[in-house]
Structures are given as structure tokens and as C-alpha cells.
Design a protein around this motif. Structure first.
Motif, PDB file in Angstrom:
ATOM      1  N   GLY A 102       1.836  -9.808   8.768  1.00 11.21           N
ATOM      2  CA  GLY A 102       2.787  -9.330   7.735  1.00 11.21           C
ATOM      3  C   GLY A 102       2.348  -8.176   7.010  1.00 11.21           C
ATOM      4  N   VAL A 103       1.275  -7.592   7.144  1.00 12.71           N
ATOM      5  CA  VAL A 103       1.110  -6.173   6.337  1.00 12.71           C
ATOM      6  C   VAL A 103       2.058  -5.174   6.329  1.00 12.71           C
ATOM      7  N   LYS A 104       2.298  -4.710   5.240  1.00 13.31           N
ATOM      8  CA  LYS A 104       3.448  -3.878   5.016  1.00 13.31           C
ATOM      9  C   LYS A 104       3.226  -2.429   5.330  1.00 13.31           C
ATOM     10  N   VAL A 105       1.922  -1.999   5.500  1.00 12.46           N
ATOM     11  CA  VAL A 105       1.636  -0.512   5.928  1.00 12.46           C
ATOM     12  C   VAL A 105       0.415  -0.465   6.823  1.00 12.46           C
ATOM     13  N   ILE A 106       0.266   0.236   7.809  1.00 11.23           N
ATOM     14  CA  ILE A 106      -0.849   0.274   8.723  1.00 11.23           C
ATOM     15  C   ILE A 106      -1.356   1.702   8.514  1.00 11.23           C
ATOM     16  N   VAL A 107      -2.408   1.993   8.278  1.00  5.17           N
ATOM     17  CA  VAL A 107      -3.146   3.240   8.299  1.00  5.17           C
ATOM     18  C   VAL A 107      -4.053   3.191   9.693  1.00  5.17           C
ATOM     19  N   ILE A 120       2.624   1.059  17.723  1.00  4.91           N
ATOM     20  CA  ILE A 120       3.220   1.677  16.687  1.00  4.91           C
ATOM     21  C   ILE A 120       4.623   1.525  16.515  1.00  4.91           C
ATOM     22  N   ASP A 121       5.315   1.678  17.407  1.00  5.78           N
ATOM     23  CA  ASP A 121       6.767   1.661  17.418  1.00  5.78           C
ATOM     24  C   ASP A 121       7.262  -0.002  17.250  1.00  5.78           C
ATOM     25  N   ALA A 122       6.488  -0.815  17.838  1.00  6.21           N
ATOM     26  CA  ALA A 122       6.648  -2.322  17.433  1.00  6.21           C
ATOM     27  C   ALA A 122       6.464  -2.649  16.153  1.00  6.21           C
ATOM     28  N   ALA A 123       5.548  -1.843  15.501  1.00  4.22           N
ATOM     29  CA  ALA A 123       5.384  -2.285  13.890  1.00  4.22           C
ATOM     30  C   ALA A 123       6.343  -1.692  13.118  1.00  4.22           C
ATOM     31  N   VAL A 124       6.850  -0.439  13.650  1.00  4.52           N
ATOM     32  CA  VAL A 124       7.924   0.204  12.698  1.00  4.52           C
ATOM     33  C   VAL A 124       9.265  -0.541  13.108  1.00  4.52           C
ATOM     34  N   ALA A 125       9.558  -1.259  13.982  1.00  2.19           N
ATOM     35  CA  ALA A 125      10.468  -1.953  14.251  1.00  2.19           C
ATOM     36  C   ALA A 125      10.357  -3.345  13.437  1.00  2.19           C
ATOM     37  N   LYS A 126       9.469  -3.695  13.011  1.00  2.00           N
ATOM     38  CA  LYS A 126       9.205  -4.865  11.905  1.00  2.00           C
ATOM     39  C   LYS A 126       9.558  -4.384  10.416  1.00  2.00           C
ATOM     40  N   GLY A 127       9.644  -3.099  10.060  1.00  2.00           N
ATOM     41  CA  GLY A 127       9.894  -2.599   8.959  1.00  2.00           C
ATOM     42  C   GLY A 127       8.370  -2.455   8.458  1.00  2.00           C
ATOM     43  N   ILE A 128       7.310  -1.885   9.174  1.00  2.00           N
ATOM     44  CA  ILE A 128       5.989  -1.668   8.708  1.00  2.00           C
ATOM     45  C   ILE A 128       5.879   0.107   8.717  1.00  2.00           C
ATOM     46  N   LYS A 129       5.493   0.415   7.758  1.00  2.00           N
ATOM     47  CA  LYS A 129       5.143   1.817   7.504  1.00  2.00           C
ATOM     48  C   LYS A 129       3.764   2.016   8.412  1.00  2.00           C
ATOM     49  N   GLN A 138       1.240   9.061  18.347  1.00  2.00           N
ATOM     50  CA  GLN A 138       2.339   9.284  18.688  1.00  2.00           C
ATOM     51  C   GLN A 138       2.948   7.970  18.264  1.00  2.00           C
ATOM     52  N   GLY A 139       4.704   8.183  18.091  1.00  2.00           N
ATOM     53  CA  GLY A 139       5.252   7.162  17.911  1.00  2.00           C
ATOM     54  C   GLY A 139       5.967   7.583  16.617  1.00  2.00           C
ATOM     55  N   LYS A 140       6.515   6.667  15.797  1.00  2.00           N
ATOM     56  CA  LYS A 140       7.404   6.815  14.688  1.00  2.00           C
ATOM     57  C   LYS A 140       6.647   6.391  13.453  1.00  2.00           C
ATOM     58  N   VAL A 141       5.664   7.369  13.323  1.00  2.00           N
ATOM     59  CA  VAL A 141       4.733   7.200  11.959  1.00  2.00           C
ATOM     60  C   VAL A 141       5.444   7.973  10.898  1.00  2.00           C
ATOM     61  N   SER A 142       5.242   7.366   9.633  1.00  2.00           N
ATOM     62  CA  SER A 142       5.602   7.757   8.453  1.00  2.00           C
ATOM     63  C   SER A 142       4.934   9.310   7.704  1.00  2.00           C
ATOM     64  N   ALA A 143       3.654   9.176   8.280  1.00  2.00           N
ATOM     65  CA  ALA A 143       2.851  10.248   7.387  1.00  2.00           C
ATOM     66  C   ALA A 143       1.561  10.431   8.364  1.00  2.00           C
ATOM     67  N   TYR A 144       1.076  11.611   8.155  1.00  2.00           N
ATOM     68  CA  TYR A 144      -0.259  11.929   8.710  1.00  2.00           C
ATOM     69  C   TYR A 144      -1.183  12.663   7.736  1.00  2.00           C
ATOM     70  N   ALA A 297      -0.503   5.619   1.367  1.00  2.00           N
ATOM     71  CA  ALA A 297      -0.235   4.142   1.643  1.00  2.00           C
ATOM     72  C   ALA A 297       0.199   3.309   0.700  1.00  2.00           C
ATOM     73  N   VAL A 298      -0.502   3.501  -0.535  1.00  2.00           N
ATOM     74  CA  VAL A 298       0.020   2.713  -1.666  1.00  2.00           C
ATOM     75  C   VAL A 298       1.431   2.942  -2.038  1.00  2.00           C
ATOM     76  N   ASP A 299       1.668   4.502  -1.900  1.00  2.00           N
ATOM     77  CA  ASP A 299       3.013   4.917  -2.391  1.00  2.00           C
ATOM     78  C   ASP A 299       4.297   4.473  -1.447  1.00  2.00           C
ATOM     79  N   LEU A 300       3.758   4.339  -0.084  1.00  2.00           N
ATOM     80  CA  LEU A 300       4.821   3.762   0.993  1.00  2.00           C
ATOM     81  C   LEU A 300       4.841   2.106   0.509  1.00  2.00           C
ATOM     82  N   LEU A 301       3.734   1.732   0.271  1.00  2.00           N
ATOM     83  CA  LEU A 301       3.960   0.255   0.078  1.00  2.00           C
ATOM     84  C   LEU A 301       4.845  -0.187  -1.221  1.00  2.00           C
TER      85      LEU A 301
END
Length: 367
Positions: A102-107, A120-129, A138-144, A297-301
Motif C-alpha cells: 500500500g505504498v503511495k509513491v515508488i521511487v 510501473i503501469d500496474a502500480a499507477v493503475a492502483k493510484g501509486i505515483k 518506461q511507463g506512466k511515471v510522474s517524474a524523473y 516524492a514527498v510532494d507527490l505524497l
């Protein structure tokens, strides 16, 4: 014992057992930070996934810097940590584990940027940034968050040209050992290096060393056989880890005094520069990079905007345009060790100048 009392005792025992099992967790190779908790609800938990334990920087610098910055920004946040140990399949499992926890952000610094896409896309589908760290997954990452990696290659190539001096001619044969093609950064390092080297020297042999010192050593041995030891003017190595294997191979072949590049400013690389068996490395200050990733990561959280931090964009291998924060790398030679890695506190003089390197350190003006 009456029925009511028996229910109380059984209930208490069940709770105690559950807490005990949660505290124990599952035994395995995944390493966790002191602040992590496998029983966390994940409400304020950030996952940190690094690619391997062979590259010295990840365990020694990136992980502790990242954890410290998260702690300073969010006192009740937790970091759940795992290292893929160079195994892309294992890293995919680690992403799945983070989702379950249940983490909220993965770096994540991807071991294989393409293979990790579905995870990554599976994580994003669960609402994880998801934040891509150091390597653009690759995938729907929020930031780099990384460095200007084409610039890294340019610095490496230019350092090789500078070290060659008057010997940098179109006939000078250069051996080029690139990184692992599964790492998108490797292509950028290669691109930048070619921009600096092409037309100025003859890249007579070019292969991937897969970020492994043993593989790089084998490739250089093959290059020596193919080109002849006396005909090699210099060696481009995409990082310090491979440069270590290359330096040993060159010494074994009786080759000395030729330029050898690197990257990551590993302690062994700095010591080789002092000793003269490596000519340069590229210093990508780990703390600013880890701090930047932790801040995003904290800002996204916390649901905050990251536009003031991620001021540019990069396009991943999957075609996604990713808000990015790119830091500036620095070339390191014997001349500026004091003004870079020592000044920044990455290493002390005593770290570098052990007994084996004491004489070379004095000659280099470090002692």
C-alpha cells in the motif's frame, strides 16, 4: 474459566500473535531501511527500489541520503526499501510487493527500463505515483530525477581527448566500452561520448560491458588481441566499475600511460586517478540527486505540485513525456579532486590516501 473470560484471553492472544508475525516479516534478500515497516498501512510510505548492489553508490550514498531527506521533510513518513541485485525479474516482484503493502509513491532506478514498464503501469493503475530515479523507466511515471546524461558522455569523451593531448588524431585508435543497453542512460552516455570523439579519433573497437567489470575486462582483452597492445591510444569506459576491470587487463597486457575514463566518482576510481591508472571520472553529486528525488516524492505524497522542481521534460522509451529535474555533472581529473569530491565531503583525504596510495597522493598534492 467462564465463556466471557475465555473469549477475552483468546482474542488477546490472537492480537499478540498477529503483531508478532507482522513484526517478523518475511525473510529474504530485500533490504529495508531502519525506518521502514512491512506492517505499515502505507498511508505515508514511500518505496525506494534501487537496481544493484555492485555499483557502490546505491547502498553507500543514494539510499541513506534519500532516507534522510524524506525524514527531514516528513517526520511521520516511512521508506520501504529493496534492492534488485541486478535482477530485472526480482525488481518486478519488488514493485508488486510495494503495491501489496500500500505504498503511495515508488521511487525506482530501473534495472531494465523496458522490462519494468508493465510493473510501473500496474502500480499507477492502483493510484501509486512513480518517480524514475537516475534512469528513465518506461511507463506512466510522474517524474524523473537524474543528471544530464548526454552531458556526462560529452564530459567523458572530452576528458579522453584532453588526456591524449597532441596524440588525439584521427588515426589514434580508441577502445570504447559502453554500458548496458537495458539502461537508457547508457545510450545517452554513448551519444554524448560520440559527439565529443567522432572525427577526432578512430573508435576502432566498441562493445557493451554490461556495467560489469568482468565483462569489460573480457572485451578489452579481445580488443588488445584484435588491435595490438601498442596500437591502443586510449580506452573509453562508461563507468568506474568497468574501468576497474579494464585497468587490470591493461596492466596485465603491459599497457600503461594511456587515458582511461570512468563515471560515478567511486572511491576506487578516484584512487586509480591518483595513481595514474585512470585519467578521469564524472562526478554526479549523489546527495543533490537523492534530495531532489525525495523532495518530489514527498510532494507527490502530499498532493503538491512539482512544477517548480521538474522544470523540463524527457521522453522515455515508451514515448511518455515525463516532467524532469536534471542536475549538472562534473568531470574529475587529478587536478580537481580537492575541489570536487573532497570539498563536497564525499571522501576525505584519508579515505583516498591509504597506505597503498600515500606516495601518489603526495605527488598529487593531496597530502
Amino acid at each position: 474459566m467462564n465463556a466471557t473470560m475465555r473469549r477475552v484471553v483468546i482474542g488477546t492472544a490472537a492480537v499478540s500473535m498477529a503483531l508478532s508475525l507482522a513484526a517478523c516479516g518475511k525473510a529474504g534478500d530485500d533490504k529495508k531501511s531502519d525506518s521502514s515497516s512491512s506492517s505499515s498501512s502505507g498511508s505515508k510510505t514511500i518505496g525506494l527500489l534501487l537496481p544493484d548492489s555492485v555499483t557502490a553508490r546505491y547502498e553507500k550514498f543514494d539510499k541513506p541520503y534519500f532516507e534522510a531527506q524524506v525524514s527531514s521533510l516528513c517526520a511521520d513518513c516511512k521508506v520501504e526499501y529493496a534492492n534488485a541485485a541486478g535482477d530485472a525479474a526480482k525488481q518486478a516482484q519488488q514493485v508488486s510487493s510495494m503495491i501489496t503493502k500500500g505504498v503511495k509513491v515508488i521511487v525506482i532506478s530501473a534495472q531494465d527500463s523496458a522490462a519494468i514498464k508493465s510493473s510501473i503501469d500496474a502500480a499507477v493503475a492502483k493510484g501509486i505515483k512513480v518517480v524514475a530515479y537516475d534512469r528513465l523507466a518506461q511507463g506512466k511515471v510522474s517524474a524523473y530525477v537524474s543528471f544530464d546524461n548526454v552531458k556526462v558522455g560529452e564530459l567523458q569523451g572530452q576528458a579522453l581527448i584532453d588526456a591524449l593531448g597532441s596524440k588525439a588524431t584521427k588515426k589514434s585508435k580508441i577502445v570504447m566500452i559502453n554500458g548496458d543497453d537495458a539502461d537508457p542512460n547508457a545510450a545517452m552516455f554513448k551519444k554524448g561520448a560520440h559527439e565529443a570523439l567522432d572525427g577526432k579519433v578512430d573508435i576502432a573497437y566498441e562493445q557493451s560491458g554490461l556495467w560489469k567489470d568482468t565483462v569489460a575486462a573480457q572485451k578489452v582483452k579481445a580488443a588488445i588481441t584484435q588491435l595490438g597492445a601498442k596500437n591502443i591510444a586510449g580506452v573509453y569506459s562508461a563507468n568506474d566499475g568497468m574501468a576497474g576491470g579494464i585497468a587490470t587487463t591493461l596492466k596485465g597486457a603491459g599497457i600503461s600511460g594511456i587515458p582511461l575514463t570512468g563515471q560515478d566518482a567511486e572511491l576506487a576510481g578516484i584512487q586509480r586517478i591518483v595513481a595514474g591508472t585512470q585519467s578521469s571520472t564524472v562526478y554526479k553529486a549523489f546527495k543533490p540527486e537523492a534530495d531532489a528525488a525525495a523532495t518530489i516524492a514527498v510532494d507527490l505524497l502530499e498532493g503538491k505540485s512539482i512544477t517548480s522542481l521538474a522544470t523540463t521534460t524527457q521522453t522515455s522509451g515508451s514515448g511518455d513525456k515525463v516532467p524532469s529535474q536534471l542536475l549538472t555533472p562534473v568531470s574529475v581529473t587529478k587536478a580537481n579532486i580537492k575541489d570536487t569530491v573532497i570539498k563536497d565531503g564525499l571522501y576525505t583525504v584519508s579515505d583516498i590516501c591509504t597506505t597503498e596510495f600515500a606516495k601518489a597522493c603526495k605527488a598529487a598534492g593531496l597530502q
